[in-house]
Design a protein around this motif. Sequence first.
Motif, PDB file in Angstrom:
ATOM      1  N   PRO A   1      86.283  63.394  -0.499  1.00  0.00           N
ATOM      2  CA  PRO A   1      86.143  62.995   0.913  1.00  0.00           C
ATOM      3  C   PRO A   1      85.720  64.149   1.834  1.00  0.00           C
ATOM      4  O   PRO A   1      86.089  65.306   1.614  1.00  0.00           O
ATOM      5  CB  PRO A   1      87.540  62.497   1.279  1.00  0.00           C
ATOM      6  N   TYR A   2      84.931  63.777   2.825  1.00  0.00           N
ATOM      7  CA  TYR A   2      84.586  64.732   3.890  1.00  0.00           C
ATOM      8  C   TYR A   2      85.818  64.881   4.768  1.00  0.00           C
ATOM      9  O   TYR A   2      86.329  63.884   5.287  1.00  0.00           O
ATOM     10  CB  TYR A   2      83.427  64.185   4.726  1.00  0.00           C
ATOM     11  N   GLN A   3      86.308  66.096   4.929  1.00  0.00           N
ATOM     12  CA  GLN A   3      87.533  66.323   5.705  1.00  0.00           C
ATOM     13  C   GLN A   3      87.139  66.870   7.085  1.00  0.00           C
ATOM     14  O   GLN A   3      86.517  67.929   7.174  1.00  0.00           O
ATOM     15  CB  GLN A   3      88.432  67.339   4.979  1.00  0.00           C
ATOM     16  N   LEU A   4      87.508  66.126   8.116  1.00  0.00           N
ATOM     17  CA  LEU A   4      87.137  66.537   9.475  1.00  0.00           C
ATOM     18  C   LEU A   4      88.055  67.671   9.933  1.00  0.00           C
ATOM     19  O   LEU A   4      89.269  67.503  10.018  1.00  0.00           O
ATOM     20  CB  LEU A   4      87.250  65.335  10.419  1.00  0.00           C
ATOM     21  N   LEU A   5      87.474  68.850  10.206  1.00  0.00           N
ATOM     22  CA  LEU A   5      88.294  69.982  10.674  1.00  0.00           C
ATOM     23  C   LEU A   5      88.488  69.915  12.182  1.00  0.00           C
ATOM     24  O   LEU A   5      89.519  70.305  12.691  1.00  0.00           O
ATOM     25  CB  LEU A   5      87.659  71.311  10.277  1.00  0.00           C
ATOM     26  N   PHE A   6      87.460  69.488  12.892  1.00  0.00           N
ATOM     27  CA  PHE A   6      87.632  69.218  14.326  1.00  0.00           C
ATOM     28  C   PHE A   6      86.454  68.393  14.850  1.00  0.00           C
ATOM     29  O   PHE A   6      85.404  68.315  14.208  1.00  0.00           O
ATOM     30  CB  PHE A   6      87.782  70.508  15.151  1.00  0.00           C
ATOM     31  N   GLY A   7      86.643  67.787  15.999  1.00  0.00           N
ATOM     32  CA  GLY A   7      85.556  67.099  16.712  1.00  0.00           C
ATOM     33  C   GLY A   7      85.409  65.625  16.391  1.00  0.00           C
ATOM     34  O   GLY A   7      86.280  65.004  15.786  1.00  0.00           O
ATOM     35  N   GLU A   8      84.268  65.107  16.801  1.00  0.00           N
ATOM     36  CA  GLU A   8      83.952  63.675  16.644  1.00  0.00           C
ATOM     37  C   GLU A   8      83.635  63.376  15.182  1.00  0.00           C
ATOM     38  O   GLU A   8      82.843  64.099  14.577  1.00  0.00           O
ATOM     39  CB  GLU A   8      82.717  63.325  17.485  1.00  0.00           C
ATOM     40  N   PRO A   9      84.156  62.291  14.639  1.00  0.00           N
ATOM     41  CA  PRO A   9      83.859  62.004  13.221  1.00  0.00           C
ATOM     42  C   PRO A   9      82.403  61.593  12.958  1.00  0.00           C
ATOM     43  O   PRO A   9      81.916  61.733  11.852  1.00  0.00           O
ATOM     44  CB  PRO A   9      84.799  60.838  12.875  1.00  0.00           C
ATOM     45  N   HIS A  10      81.712  61.101  13.990  1.00  0.00           N
ATOM     46  CA  HIS A  10      80.345  60.616  13.769  1.00  0.00           C
ATOM     47  C   HIS A  10      79.375  61.247  14.742  1.00  0.00           C
ATOM     48  O   HIS A  10      79.776  61.776  15.772  1.00  0.00           O
ATOM     49  CB  HIS A  10      80.272  59.091  13.955  1.00  0.00           C
ATOM     50  N   ILE A  11      78.112  61.091  14.397  1.00  0.00           N
ATOM     51  CA  ILE A  11      77.053  61.489  15.309  1.00  0.00           C
ATOM     52  C   ILE A  11      76.329  60.182  15.665  1.00  0.00           C
ATOM     53  O   ILE A  11      76.336  59.242  14.871  1.00  0.00           O
ATOM     54  CB  ILE A  11      76.167  62.546  14.612  1.00  0.00           C
ATOM     55  N   PHE A  12      75.759  60.119  16.855  1.00  0.00           N
ATOM     56  CA  PHE A  12      75.116  58.871  17.293  1.00  0.00           C
ATOM     57  C   PHE A  12      73.668  59.156  17.659  1.00  0.00           C
ATOM     58  O   PHE A  12      73.332  60.261  18.099  1.00  0.00           O
ATOM     59  CB  PHE A  12      75.854  58.286  18.503  1.00  0.00           C
ATOM     60  N   GLU A  13      72.837  58.143  17.487  1.00  0.00           N
ATOM     61  CA  GLU A  13      71.434  58.293  17.848  1.00  0.00           C
ATOM     62  C   GLU A  13      71.001  57.054  18.618  1.00  0.00           C
ATOM     63  O   GLU A  13      71.447  55.946  18.299  1.00  0.00           O
ATOM     64  CB  GLU A  13      70.606  58.462  16.567  1.00  0.00           C
ATOM     65  N   ASP A  14      70.177  57.254  19.642  1.00  0.00           N
ATOM     66  CA  ASP A  14      69.617  56.106  20.373  1.00  0.00           C
ATOM     67  C   ASP A  14      68.239  55.839  19.823  1.00  0.00           C
ATOM     68  O   ASP A  14      67.361  56.706  19.885  1.00  0.00           O
ATOM     69  CB  ASP A  14      69.529  56.421  21.879  1.00  0.00           C
ATOM     70  N   LEU A  15      68.053  54.664  19.283  1.00  0.00           N
ATOM     71  CA  LEU A  15      66.783  54.339  18.633  1.00  0.00           C
ATOM     72  C   LEU A  15      66.485  52.866  18.828  1.00  0.00           C
ATOM     73  O   LEU A  15      67.375  52.028  18.608  1.00  0.00           O
ATOM     74  CB  LEU A  15      66.921  54.651  17.135  1.00  0.00           C
ATOM     75  N   LEU A  16      65.258  52.542  19.217  1.00  0.00           N
ATOM     76  CA  LEU A  16      64.815  51.161  19.376  1.00  0.00           C
ATOM     77  C   LEU A  16      65.799  50.343  20.220  1.00  0.00           C
ATOM     78  O   LEU A  16      66.098  49.193  19.907  1.00  0.00           O
ATOM     79  CB  LEU A  16      64.633  50.506  17.992  1.00  0.00           C
ATOM     80  N   GLY A  17      66.344  50.980  21.223  1.00  0.00           N
ATOM     81  CA  GLY A  17      67.250  50.289  22.135  1.00  0.00           C
ATOM     82  C   GLY A  17      68.653  50.092  21.573  1.00  0.00           C
ATOM     83  O   GLY A  17      69.457  49.385  22.183  1.00  0.00           O
ATOM     84  N   LEU A  18      68.945  50.707  20.434  1.00  0.00           N
ATOM     85  CA  LEU A  18      70.278  50.558  19.832  1.00  0.00           C
ATOM     86  C   LEU A  18      70.998  51.900  19.825  1.00  0.00           C
ATOM     87  O   LEU A  18      70.367  52.954  19.686  1.00  0.00           O
ATOM     88  CB  LEU A  18      70.157  50.105  18.367  1.00  0.00           C
ATOM     89  N   LYS A  19      72.320  51.846  19.942  1.00  0.00           N
ATOM     90  CA  LYS A  19      73.115  53.052  19.722  1.00  0.00           C
ATOM     91  C   LYS A  19      73.549  52.980  18.259  1.00  0.00           C
ATOM     92  O   LYS A  19      74.236  52.030  17.857  1.00  0.00           O
ATOM     93  CB  LYS A  19      74.330  53.062  20.652  1.00  0.00           C
ATOM     94  N   ILE A  20      73.136  53.963  17.484  1.00  0.00           N
ATOM     95  CA  ILE A  20      73.363  53.919  16.034  1.00  0.00           C
ATOM     96  C   ILE A  20      74.376  54.979  15.619  1.00  0.00           C
ATOM     97  O   ILE A  20      74.268  56.154  16.017  1.00  0.00           O
ATOM     98  CB  ILE A  20      72.022  54.153  15.300  1.00  0.00           C
ATOM     99  N   ARG A  21      75.333  54.572  14.814  1.00  0.00           N
ATOM    100  CA  ARG A  21      76.345  55.516  14.335  1.00  0.00           C
ATOM    101  C   ARG A  21      75.922  56.073  12.982  1.00  0.00           C
ATOM    102  O   ARG A  21      75.450  55.336  12.116  1.00  0.00           O
ATOM    103  CB  ARG A  21      77.688  54.785  14.204  1.00  0.00           C
ATOM    104  N   ILE A  22      76.123  57.382  12.792  1.00  0.00           N
ATOM    105  CA  ILE A  22      75.745  58.008  11.519  1.00  0.00           C
ATOM    106  C   ILE A  22      76.924  58.825  10.996  1.00  0.00           C
ATOM    107  O   ILE A  22      77.406  59.752  11.654  1.00  0.00           O
ATOM    108  CB  ILE A  22      74.503  58.930  11.688  1.00  0.00           C
TER     109      ILE A  22
END
Length: 510
Positions: A301-322
């Motif tokens: 597993p990817y272990q989150l050391l700090f911060g937001e667990p995901h990154i987001f992108e705005d594409l084709l009018g959608l907010k996309i979670r990565i």
Amino acid sequence: MSVLLWWAGIKRRVPMHSTRCFLSRVDLFSKSELLPWCARKPPCWSQLFLGSACKGNFTHVIAKKHQRGQKSQKKPRHLGPPDGSWQERLADVVTPLWRLSYEEQLKMKFEAQKKILQRLESYLKMLNGVNGTIAAPRSEGLCCFLHPIIPSPVIDGYRNKSTFSVNRGPDGNPKTVGYYLGSWREGNVVCVRSNHLKNIPEKHNQVAQYYEILLQQSPMEPCLLFHEGGYWRELIVRTNSQGHTMAIITFHPQELTQEELCVQKETIKEFFTKGPGAVCDLTSLYFQESTMTRCSHQQSPYQLLFGEPHIFEDLLGLKIRISPDAFFQINTAGAEMLYRTVGELSGVNSNTILLDICCGTGVIGLSLAPYTSQVLGIELVEQAVEDARWTAAFNGITNCEFHTGRAEKILPQLLKSKEDGQLIVAVVNPARAGLHYQVVQAIRNCRAIRTLVFVSCKPQGETARNIIELCCPPNSAKKLLGEPFVLRQAVPVDLFPHTPHCELVLLFTR
Ligand SMILES: C[S@@+](CC[C@H](N)C(=O)[O-])C[C@H]1O[C@@H](n2cnc3c(N)ncnc32)[C@H](O)[C@@H]1O
């Protein structure tokens, strides 16, 4: 701003923005006569299946040209060139087209895609006979219509994800963070810093530079070869259009206890939050214990050391979670062009079901969901499917269903449950290894699928095999029973400036 389409035989300037809008299927067909004809001999089986359709193309030419120029300065093993030319050598390997103008690069890529299609089509012609199933409009020895290449809106620093290795640099320092140069077989691999590469954004290089500082401060050894021990391994940096930055450090745990691992994780966190690395302003930092070349989240597993667990992108009018484990096209602005092209070619409408095979974070299906009755996505990576479901919910999209697992296992069952006569448009965007035979079989044998959009970043090799299986005459021995598909249109979309790679979007109908 305009882009000159002379490489496609179209000697006129067209506004750049015209390549950005959704392409019209009718418009695309109507330009077919603009491409000159160029006859080709059919290749043999092995040529297609071994992927030689593209072998010896521009990368090869550029590399050869460069080698010729360097012959007289050949250096003995391990005695490399001075620092500046290490960087130039790395650039020639990672971004072999960097010396050319972008217009010249596009011309080369277009010609390479044309060659691949010509060979593929002559092979299909041989299989199907002259009066066979390849009856689409002709242009330049191509039965399908090859559109002009769609350029990347961003040419430099376009990568949203970079993977940095740790190894001995040209000066022998084993804690160098960069890209590999040389060959493992010849034992002359060195790790060269990448801060001059044209496709990598400054932010990625900055994080790599601070990772190197962290390593140099650490008493722990780097893991250069698995059998030699050591701890520090790769660094992955992901950024989005807003400048948010996710970093993932991979670390070989060797025999460390949980307490000792905690100390390491704390040191890293401290370095990037309060120490010198704080200038990187990371949005999130992950740590992955990794004993293999690559580990999925399931494996380790990817272990989150700090911060937001995901990154987001705005594409084709959608907010996309990565998520850290999810695939996302590495050139975001280019991906938007790619997805628009897919959308336009797909011809979906409110009566069709859209099948998004190898859907990753689901962007293709989700962006077309408002125009279709239902979207069915299939994806192997669990985190990517969770992202797709999140994105659907966040954007208020309710007609999507995402399935986790191997397409070869899920698709045949899924198609059986959809045998109610509704037309299905299939979009496939597999990894370089192409589609599993059972996926091809399921698509081919499903009568409801009349339209197929195939997106490939490597249209030779396995993809060529897939295409042949989709388009060959019915073959009961191979259980390819349905009507063959016909290749109608091809649109190259450049997502990888300075490199020979290019996405090719292929439209098949039957
Ligand atoms: C080139 S990516 C395309 C992803 C997505 N369509 C996009 O444009 O972002 C290929 C995807 O196929 C997935 N994949 C690989 N093998 C698969 C399989 N056997 N079944 C389902 N998905 C698979 C990968 O995890 C990856 O997300």
